[in-house]
Design a protein around this motif. Sequence first.
Motif, mmCIF file in Angstrom:
data_model
loop_
_atom_site.group_PDB
_atom_site.id
_atom_site.type_symbol
_atom_site.label_atom_id
_atom_site.label_comp_id
_atom_site.label_asym_id
_atom_site.label_seq_id
_atom_site.Cartn_x
_atom_site.Cartn_y
_atom_site.Cartn_z
ATOM 1 N N SER A 1 0.824 -1.208 0.000
ATOM 2 C CA SER A 1 0.000 0.000 0.000
ATOM 3 C C SER A 1 0.862 1.264 0.000
ATOM 4 C CB SER A 1 -0.965 -0.012 1.184
ATOM 5 O OG SER A 1 -0.238 -0.145 2.374
ATOM 6 N N VAL B 1 1.351 2.065 -3.494
ATOM 7 C CA VAL B 1 0.116 2.600 -4.072
ATOM 8 C C VAL B 1 0.032 4.097 -3.823
ATOM 9 C CG1 VAL B 1 -2.401 2.530 -3.983
ATOM 10 C CG2 VAL B 1 -1.101 0.405 -3.836
ATOM 11 N N VAL B 2 0.284 4.486 -2.565
ATOM 12 C CA VAL B 2 0.192 5.898 -2.197
ATOM 13 C C VAL B 2 1.215 6.717 -2.985
ATOM 14 C CG1 VAL B 2 0.505 7.548 -0.312
ATOM 15 C CG2 VAL B 2 -0.724 5.399 0.098
ATOM 16 N N ILE C 1 2.747 6.033 -5.867
ATOM 17 C CA ILE C 1 2.462 6.103 -7.307
ATOM 18 C C ILE C 1 1.279 7.033 -7.583
ATOM 19 C CG2 ILE C 1 1.756 4.777 -9.339
ATOM 20 C CD1 ILE C 1 3.361 2.430 -8.236
ATOM 21 N N ALA C 2 0.254 6.932 -6.737
ATOM 22 C CA ALA C 2 -0.910 7.808 -6.903
ATOM 23 C C ALA C 2 -0.490 9.269 -6.749
ATOM 24 C CB ALA C 2 -1.991 7.447 -5.889
ATOM 25 N N ALA C 3 0.384 9.524 -5.770
ATOM 26 C CA ALA C 3 0.865 10.900 -5.540
ATOM 27 C C ALA C 3 1.634 11.405 -6.757
ATOM 28 C CB ALA C 3 1.738 10.942 -4.287
ATOM 29 N N ALA D 1 1.107 10.623 -9.840
ATOM 30 C CA ALA D 1 0.130 10.980 -10.872
ATOM 31 C C ALA D 1 -0.409 12.392 -10.639
ATOM 32 C CB ALA D 1 -1.014 9.968 -10.894
ATOM 33 N N PHE D 2 -0.731 12.687 -9.360
ATOM 34 C CA PHE D 2 -1.211 14.035 -9.042
ATOM 35 C C PHE D 2 -0.117 15.069 -9.301
ATOM 36 C CE2 PHE D 2 -4.600 11.910 -6.636
ATOM 37 C CZ PHE D 2 -5.671 12.687 -7.034
ATOM 38 N N MET E 1 -13.063 11.745 -4.107
ATOM 39 C CA MET E 1 -11.973 10.816 -3.837
ATOM 40 C C MET E 1 -12.054 10.293 -2.400
ATOM 41 S SD MET E 1 -7.965 11.469 -4.553
ATOM 42 C CE MET E 1 -7.698 12.318 -3.008
ATOM 43 N N VAL F 1 -12.433 6.411 -1.218
ATOM 44 C CA VAL F 1 -11.515 5.741 -0.287
ATOM 45 C C VAL F 1 -12.296 5.138 0.878
ATOM 46 C CG1 VAL F 1 -9.670 6.126 1.383
ATOM 47 C CG2 VAL F 1 -9.488 7.077 -0.920
#
Lengths: 270, 263
Positions: B16, B19-20, B22-24, B26-27, B245, B249
Amino acid sequence: MQIRDIENTNLGLEVENVTKIYNIKKGNVLALDNVSLHVHPNEFLSLLGTSGCGKSTLLRIICGLEKTTEGRIVNQGKVITGPGADRGMVFQAYNLFPWMTISENIQFGLKQKKASSKEAREIAEHYTNLVGLNGFETQYPNSLSGGMRQRVAIARALANDPSVLLLDEPFGALDMQTRGVMQELLLNIWQKSPKTIIMVTHDVDEAIFLADRVAIMSARPGKIKEILDVKKGLPRPRNYHVKTSQEFIKYKERATDIIREESMKLLNSV
Amino acid sequence: MGSLIDAFTPKGKMKSTYVVVIAAIAFAIILLLWSAFTLTGAVDQFFLPPPTDVIKTAISLFTQGDFIKDIGITVFRVMAGFIIAAAVALPLGLMIGTYAPMSAFLEYVVSFVRYLPASAFIPLFILWIGIDEPEKIAVIILGSFPQLILMIATNVRNVPMSMIEVSYTLGTSKADVLWKVILPKALPDIMDTFRTVLGWAWTYVIVAELVGASSGIGFMIIQSQRMMNTANIFVGILSIGFIGMIIDVLFKLCHKKFFFWNN
Ligand SMILES: Nc1ncnc2c1ncn2[C@@H]1O[C@H](COP(=O)(O)OP(=O)(O)OP(=O)(O)O)[C@@H](O)[C@H]1O
Ligand SMILES: [Mg+2]
């Protein structure tokens, strides 16, 4: 409906002239053609036959999940009109309730009968031990192996104490070793506390090893072709050594011959 | 790093923390591109304000004025409309998915209603109910209710027949099977339906607030348009994105907590 006298009410399970026709788009499928069969109380009967000969259909009719086109099923003197807790069923796909723990799965039928939670817990514990799953009570089905799941399914059906247990290729999805273990497990359970069992299987060895009698069906439309009275030659209690005995091999030869002959008929008819 | 490469196997799992991160990223890329276009002057700041302006505007909107109240009222409208729709759609969807006569009675009607554009009903609703809360809530109900019913019916139909049959052989009655087997088995899928349709409900509430409203995020956006305040519009839009979002979550956490058995 004919009224049966008290003497006759414990006469096991009666399949009386059952014919089953499925109506499909392309026409009618005659799945069972006037099948009659008597299963004694506490008898273990195996049902063999080529693929598509109507074994599952017969089991589902006995279970009450499927209606007969003609004929009827009488269990302990009662005409079957639908599914009920007196006939437990175990499918090849285990069909456990995934949102329930192992213990809750096994207690499910008892809860339907409004058993007290103490009683349900005790009975579930007994059957959990019987199938060797102590320690897994609070786990969920998705964390179990196939063999363990099928043991839960069997325990769940047995905990309900049905008068007849119907098994449709219960070990069909398991590997050879697990299969062997499961066969002995089922045999031990049945020898300890007998009940009427009808088991469909493709495995000739399994059919003979477990059963009192082996009913062999003809290719479609299904009829009972022959019944081998294997308990005559293979006395109980049995263990896995009987699988190599002379008598066993004789029965196996006979069963294989009939099934081969029926499969050939099927091939030639196409 | 090795586990990150492993995670590229189809349907592979990942830590996880990754995940955090990689998501960050993208932003961050979005933010970077946005900055690149605006701060360099490539795009007129009137049409697309730079992130710095939007952040400044956001701070002032959140610290003074009614924006928090606007968010509150919008969230209230969405939730009120969605909860009412869901509370009615759940039993109806269950019945439609389970009983053929119920399906015949309702499914075609609902399929028809589903295609009626909720936004086109706004003028009618204003005429019938006025411009107060009930009108906004009615738009959301009309938008989400038919979708919910049909999707829940599908969720229910996906419950395997064999599971229902096995419960019969264990003594469950036809009446009980709905609550004892069908509902619990379909519940994880129904929760997914809720999550999806709640997302759609957000678009309906904004549309409803663009017309004849005096509060809410949509109202703020339309006010800002009149004053040519693009930064305000951006804060409004981005706020909706963040709220969505967070809701997503929460749904995911809920799924993990209650439906861990479902895989
Ligand atoms: N629901 C159904 N609708 C139409 N035809 C069916 C249905 N169920 C079974 N049949 C047909 O009835 C015949 C018997 O099927 P059944 O499933 O009982 O065979 P089986 O002996 O269990 O086969 P297998 O060993 O492959 O499991 C087959 O020809 C099958 O196509
Ligand atoms: Mg079959």
